[in-house]
Every structure is written in C-alpha cells, then in structure tokens.
Scaffold this motif. Structure first.
Motif, PDB file in Angstrom:
ATOM      1  N   SER A 126     -14.800 -11.164  22.470  1.00  0.00           N
ATOM      2  CA  SER A 126     -16.085 -11.027  22.118  1.00  0.00           C
ATOM      3  C   SER A 126     -16.571 -11.672  23.504  1.00  0.00           C
ATOM      4  CB  SER A 126     -15.774 -12.191  21.109  1.00  0.00           C
ATOM      5  OG  SER A 126     -17.651 -12.535  20.682  1.00  0.00           O
ATOM      6  N   ARG A 158     -19.499 -12.567  23.333  1.00  0.00           N
ATOM      7  CA  ARG A 158     -20.168 -13.122  23.428  1.00  0.00           C
ATOM      8  C   ARG A 158     -19.542 -14.906  23.480  1.00  0.00           C
ATOM      9  NH1 ARG A 158     -24.334 -14.951  20.210  1.00  0.00           N
ATOM     10  NH2 ARG A 158     -23.503 -17.384  19.971  1.00  0.00           N
ATOM     11  N   GLU A 159     -18.475 -14.714  24.503  1.00  0.00           N
ATOM     12  CA  GLU A 159     -17.560 -15.161  25.312  1.00  0.00           C
ATOM     13  C   GLU A 159     -17.414 -15.084  27.037  1.00  0.00           C
ATOM     14  OE1 GLU A 159     -16.319 -18.554  24.067  1.00  0.00           O
ATOM     15  OE2 GLU A 159     -16.251 -17.935  21.930  1.00  0.00           O
ATOM     16  N   GLU A 217     -23.104 -16.755  27.588  1.00  0.00           N
ATOM     17  CA  GLU A 217     -22.496 -16.016  25.950  1.00  0.00           C
ATOM     18  C   GLU A 217     -22.881 -14.739  26.036  1.00  0.00           C
ATOM     19  OE1 GLU A 217     -24.480 -18.371  23.041  1.00  0.00           O
ATOM     20  OE2 GLU A 217     -22.850 -20.115  23.298  1.00  0.00           O
ATOM     21  N   LYS A 253     -15.954 -16.783  33.111  1.00  0.00           N
ATOM     22  CA  LYS A 253     -15.073 -17.324  32.575  1.00  0.00           C
ATOM     23  C   LYS A 253     -15.676 -16.943  30.841  1.00  0.00           C
ATOM     24  CE  LYS A 253     -15.581 -21.623  29.306  1.00  0.00           C
ATOM     25  NZ  LYS A 253     -15.917 -21.069  27.886  1.00  0.00           N
ATOM     26  N   THR A 254     -14.468 -16.316  30.158  1.00  0.00           N
ATOM     27  CA  THR A 254     -14.204 -15.544  29.715  1.00  0.00           C
ATOM     28  C   THR A 254     -13.001 -16.325  28.241  1.00  0.00           C
ATOM     29  OG1 THR A 254     -12.181 -14.618  29.814  1.00  0.00           O
ATOM     30  CG2 THR A 254     -14.607 -14.096  30.464  1.00  0.00           C
ATOM     31  N   GLU A 255     -12.826 -16.143  27.305  1.00  0.00           N
ATOM     32  CA  GLU A 255     -12.009 -16.449  25.760  1.00  0.00           C
ATOM     33  C   GLU A 255     -10.361 -16.520  26.353  1.00  0.00           C
ATOM     34  OE1 GLU A 255     -11.487 -12.737  23.073  1.00  0.00           O
ATOM     35  OE2 GLU A 255     -13.193 -14.455  22.371  1.00  0.00           O
TER      36      GLU A 255
END
Length: 210
Positions: free
Chosen positions: A50, A52-53, A74, A122-124
């Motif tokens: 995503s 947004r992550e 985001e 930073k991501t998921e």
C-alpha cells in the motif's frame, strides 16, 4: 493458542525488519558550487504494498545544523516541512517511489549544503535508513588550488633555470682563468719575439661556453 499467535506475529515482524533495507547508490558525492546533483536511495518494496504505508524523512546534517530536505507522510509529499535553505531547490522524482527509489535533484548547490544526508524509510514491511555524504566546493577554493599548482610549477622551473645559469657561469669563469694562464705563459716567452706573437694569436681566441 493466543501465546503462539503472538509469538508468530513478533517473529514475522522481526523477519520483515531484517529483510527491509535502505541503500544509497553512492556513499559520497562531490560537486561544485552553483551546479546540480542527484541524490538517490533505494528501499525494499512489494508490488502489492500500500502506498499509504510509505513514510520518508530525509535530512541534511550540515555545519548550520540539521535541516529537513524531504518528507513523505502516508504516501503524500509535505513540501512545507522543507527547510528554507533548500526551498525551491529540491525536486523529487515521484514516478520511481513505487519502484522503491528515492531520487532527489538538488539544484544551485551552495558550499553550506555540504554534510551528511540521511533518509529514514518506513513501510508496512519495516523500517530502515541510509546515509551518504555530499561535499560542495566553492569557486574560490578551486581557484586557490589552481593558483598554488601554477605557483609551484613556476618556482620549480625558476629553480632549474637558476641551477643551469649557475653551471654556465662556473664554466665561463673556468674558461677565463684558463685564458689568463695561457696569456701569462705566452707573455713569459716574449723575448723570442715572433713565437710570442704567434702564441698570443692562438690563446686570444674567446672562451666558449656550452
């Protein structure tokens, strides 16, 4: 059962953090004042991830302090967070973000832009950071280097010329001394008349220096 699920969640998080990396294409950059440069980082990404992550925070640690270079929250860029020193001089390539690449074009470089550049991502999939160093040299600095290089060449050349002239002067002095000795020897045979004159014609030849 709940304990096992918790342990599996923690383990998967650790594995994601271990496999998520942020790299720099170059660890060090060199550039001149008023020129442009492109700084680039790469990070682990997934096609099904995503947008947004995505969180990115890039800063410059310079002699003037820690300055915000670029920020994404985001998946959305936040240009107002950028420090005034970089205002209007930093452009990002948005098309390559999904490919896991951060590409920042910095224009009209200044000597005060020199420093350590750090990007946190930073991501998921996890969190990590990468850093590189930028050194911007000014025109006066380049002129100074050129000036001293030329000055050194001139000094060395002058020294060589001086040695050559000194060598020639010594040879000339030696030739004059030999000429004087020959002239004195011919003078001592003056009583012989004609032989003195013929000897003088021989020794009166001017000394030559090669």
């Amino acid at each position: 059962m709940k304990m096992i699920s918790l342990l599996l969640l923690i383990l998967s998080s650790c594995l994601c953090a271990a496999t998520f990396v942020v790299n720099v294409t170059q660890s060090s950059y060199e550039a001149e004042e008023n020129h442009s440069i492109t700084l680039e980082w790469t990070f682990t990404t997934r096609t099904q991830g995503s947008y947004r992550e995505l969180f990115i925070y890039c800063e410059a640690n310079t002699d003037h302090g820690v300055l915000v270079l670029y920020q994404v929250h985001e998946g959305v860029e936040i240009p107002e967070s950028q420090d005034d020193q970089f205002s209007g001089r930093v452009q990002s390539d948005k098309d390559v973000l999904r490919e896991g690449r951060i590409r920042l074009h910095v224009s009209r470089l200044r000597t005060e832009d020199s420093g350590l550049y750090l990007c946190d991502v930073k991501t998921e999939d996890g969190f990590n950071s990468g850093r590189c160093r930028l050194n911007v040299t000014g025109k006066t600095e380049e002129f100074s280097k050129t000036f001293w290089s030329i000055a050194l060449i001139i000094i060395l050349s002058s020294r060589n010329v001086g040695v050559a002239l000194n060598y020639k002067n010594r040879k000339l002095d030696l030739s004059l001394r030999q000429f004087q000795l020959q002239l004195k020897a011919s003078h001592n045979t003056g009583s012989k008349g004609k032989s003195w004159r013929s000897g003088l014609n021989v020794v009166m030849a001017p000394p030559t220096v090669k």
